[in-house]
Design a protein around this motif. Structure first.
Motif, PDB file in Angstrom:
ATOM      1  N   PHE A  16       0.897  -1.154   0.000  1.00 33.55           N
ATOM      2  CA  PHE A  16       0.000   0.000   0.000  1.00 33.55           C
ATOM      3  C   PHE A  16       0.934   1.201   0.000  1.00 33.55           C
ATOM      4  O   PHE A  16       1.428   1.632   1.034  1.00 33.55           O
ATOM      5  CB  PHE A  16      -0.887  -0.028   1.252  1.00 33.55           C
ATOM      6  N   GLY A  17       1.210   1.718  -1.217  1.00 34.69           N
ATOM      7  CA  GLY A  17       2.307   2.678  -1.330  1.00 34.69           C
ATOM      8  C   GLY A  17       3.605   1.955  -0.995  1.00 34.69           C
ATOM      9  O   GLY A  17       3.890   0.883  -1.516  1.00 34.69           O
ATOM     10  N   GLU A  19       4.259   0.987   2.059  1.00 35.56           N
ATOM     11  CA  GLU A  19       3.985   0.191   3.248  1.00 35.56           C
ATOM     12  C   GLU A  19       3.657  -1.254   2.858  1.00 35.56           C
ATOM     13  O   GLU A  19       2.896  -1.506   1.922  1.00 35.56           O
ATOM     14  CB  GLU A  19       2.793   0.803   3.994  1.00 35.56           C
ATOM     15  N   LYS A  29      -7.811  -0.224   2.629  1.00 37.13           N
ATOM     16  CA  LYS A  29      -6.987   0.966   2.780  1.00 37.13           C
ATOM     17  C   LYS A  29      -7.141   1.896   1.584  1.00 37.13           C
ATOM     18  O   LYS A  29      -7.218   3.125   1.731  1.00 37.13           O
ATOM     19  CB  LYS A  29      -5.517   0.572   2.979  1.00 37.13           C
ATOM     20  N   VAL A  33      -8.712   5.844   1.367  1.00 36.77           N
ATOM     21  CA  VAL A  33      -8.066   6.991   0.713  1.00 36.77           C
ATOM     22  C   VAL A  33      -9.072   7.728  -0.163  1.00 36.77           C
ATOM     23  O   VAL A  33      -9.227   8.951  -0.079  1.00 36.77           O
ATOM     24  CB  VAL A  33      -6.864   6.524  -0.134  1.00 36.77           C
ATOM     25  N   ASN A 152      -4.120   1.049  -8.315  1.00 35.42           N
ATOM     26  CA  ASN A 152      -4.745   0.905  -7.004  1.00 35.42           C
ATOM     27  C   ASN A 152      -5.439  -0.438  -6.818  1.00 35.42           C
ATOM     28  O   ASN A 152      -5.966  -0.720  -5.742  1.00 35.42           O
ATOM     29  CB  ASN A 152      -5.767   2.031  -6.789  1.00 35.42           C
ATOM     30  N   ASP A 210      -1.625  12.375   4.125  1.00 35.73           N
ATOM     31  CA  ASP A 210      -1.307  10.947   4.023  1.00 35.73           C
ATOM     32  C   ASP A 210      -1.893  10.308   2.765  1.00 35.73           C
ATOM     33  O   ASP A 210      -1.235   9.481   2.125  1.00 35.73           O
ATOM     34  CB  ASP A 210      -1.823  10.202   5.262  1.00 35.73           C
ATOM     35  N   SER A 211      -3.123  10.671   2.407  1.00 35.88           N
ATOM     36  CA  SER A 211      -3.738  10.082   1.219  1.00 35.88           C
ATOM     37  C   SER A 211      -2.954  10.436  -0.035  1.00 35.88           C
ATOM     38  O   SER A 211      -2.742   9.598  -0.916  1.00 35.88           O
ATOM     39  CB  SER A 211      -5.189  10.562   1.081  1.00 35.88           C
ATOM     40  N   TYR A 214       0.240   8.523  -0.228  1.00 35.02           N
ATOM     41  CA  TYR A 214      -0.009   7.190  -0.770  1.00 35.02           C
ATOM     42  C   TYR A 214      -0.090   7.243  -2.294  1.00 35.02           C
ATOM     43  O   TYR A 214       0.472   6.389  -2.989  1.00 35.02           O
ATOM     44  CB  TYR A 214      -1.303   6.581  -0.216  1.00 35.02           C
ATOM     45  N   GLU A 217       3.335   7.404  -3.679  1.00 35.30           N
ATOM     46  CA  GLU A 217       4.072   6.154  -3.470  1.00 35.30           C
ATOM     47  C   GLU A 217       3.545   5.039  -4.373  1.00 35.30           C
ATOM     48  O   GLU A 217       4.320   4.214  -4.881  1.00 35.30           O
ATOM     49  CB  GLU A 217       3.969   5.740  -2.006  1.00 35.30           C
ATOM     50  N   SER A 218       2.231   5.030  -4.611  1.00 36.93           N
ATOM     51  CA  SER A 218       1.652   3.987  -5.458  1.00 36.93           C
ATOM     52  C   SER A 218       2.167   4.091  -6.891  1.00 36.93           C
ATOM     53  O   SER A 218       2.274   3.083  -7.597  1.00 36.93           O
ATOM     54  CB  SER A 218       0.123   4.068  -5.435  1.00 36.93           C
TER      55      SER A 218
END
Length: 258
Positions: A16-17, A19, A29, A33, A152, A210-211, A214, A217-218
């Protein structure tokens, strides 16, 4: 809406990103988002891309080249809840039958409200569903589009197989997605902007850094263009091609069910 359950004892790790999370936790998750960003999603797209996302989407429709007078020509736009791609198709092909599928009801609510304002509510069908298992009939669409959504999905290979399944023979798969920048210097500038400016914008505009972290990062976790093209071929698509846009920030991928 159909989702695949995974036995907890057999759940594998995925990402998740950046993580590491359990495979059966990722979709929840991702849903969270998009629940948080739905109302500001298009505004943030403008801010994050400097408006370039509009040109990328226009390029997607130009390559799709929907038949302007083709009554009965049908398209499934996946992960298209806010309607951006569907509205462009509706403008380019007034006789097209357009179904918008998204797993997130908040995104669909935004798209349906926008369609009502544009006078397109009677031409678009909004469906809540999972890209991995749409529940739609096989061989029922002439085209399948997905923009900035496939990264995603928990199981990208299943989403590609499902795209192949729902397309008619002769149908077209077209995917717009972020990619790895390969131009020297631009890649460093892009990374600095992505990991610093975009989460900051998310915090200021949407109250949610944070969203947007992500989302950045994705992009970095998504397969490079050649690997993704191979994944498209592996499920059966032919004449697979890709076009890099804006120095490789985004890439259009095309394939045909022959």
């Amino acid at each position: 809406m159909t989702r695949r359950g995974t036995d907890a004892s057999m759940a594998r790790d995925t990402h998740f990103g950046f993580e590491s999370v359990r495979e059966d936790e990722k979709q929840g998750k991702v849903d969270a988002v998009f629940d948080r960003v739905a109302r500001r999603y298009d505004l943030m797209n403008d801010m994050m891309s400097g408006g370039l996302h509009r040109l990328w989407k226009d390029a997607m429709i130009a390559w799709l080249n929907p038949p302007r007078g083709g009554a009965g020509w049908s398209v499934l736009d996946v992960a298209g809840g806010t309607g951006d791609i569907a509205f462009r198709i509706a403008e380019a092909a007034p006789a097209a039958e357009i179904t918008v599928l998204d797993i997130n009801p908040n995104m669909l609510d935004v798209g349906a409200a926008r369609a009502e304002k544009r006078g397109l509510a009677d031409r678009l069908t909004f469906v809540e569903g999972n890209a991995e298992d749409t529940g739609l009939p096989a061989s029922s669409f002439d085209a399948y589009t997905i923009a900035f959504g496939i990264r995603n999905v928990t199981h990208i290979d299943l989403a590609l197989k499902e795209a192949y399944r729902v397309l008619k023979p002769g149908g077209r798969f077209l995917c717009l997605e972020f990619s790895q920048v390969e131009m020297p210097m631009l890649d460093k500038i892009y990374d600095l902007y992505s990991f610093n400016a975009i989460p900051a914008m998310g915090r200021i505009v949407a109250g949610d850094a944070d969203s947007y972290r992500y989302l950045v990062e994705s992009i970095r976790r998504f397969p490079d263009r050649e690997t993704f093209a191979d994944m498209i071929r592996e499920v059966g698509f032919e004449r697979v091609q890709w076009r890099a846009l804006s120095g490789g920030i985004t890439v259009l991928h095309s394939g045909w069910r022959i």
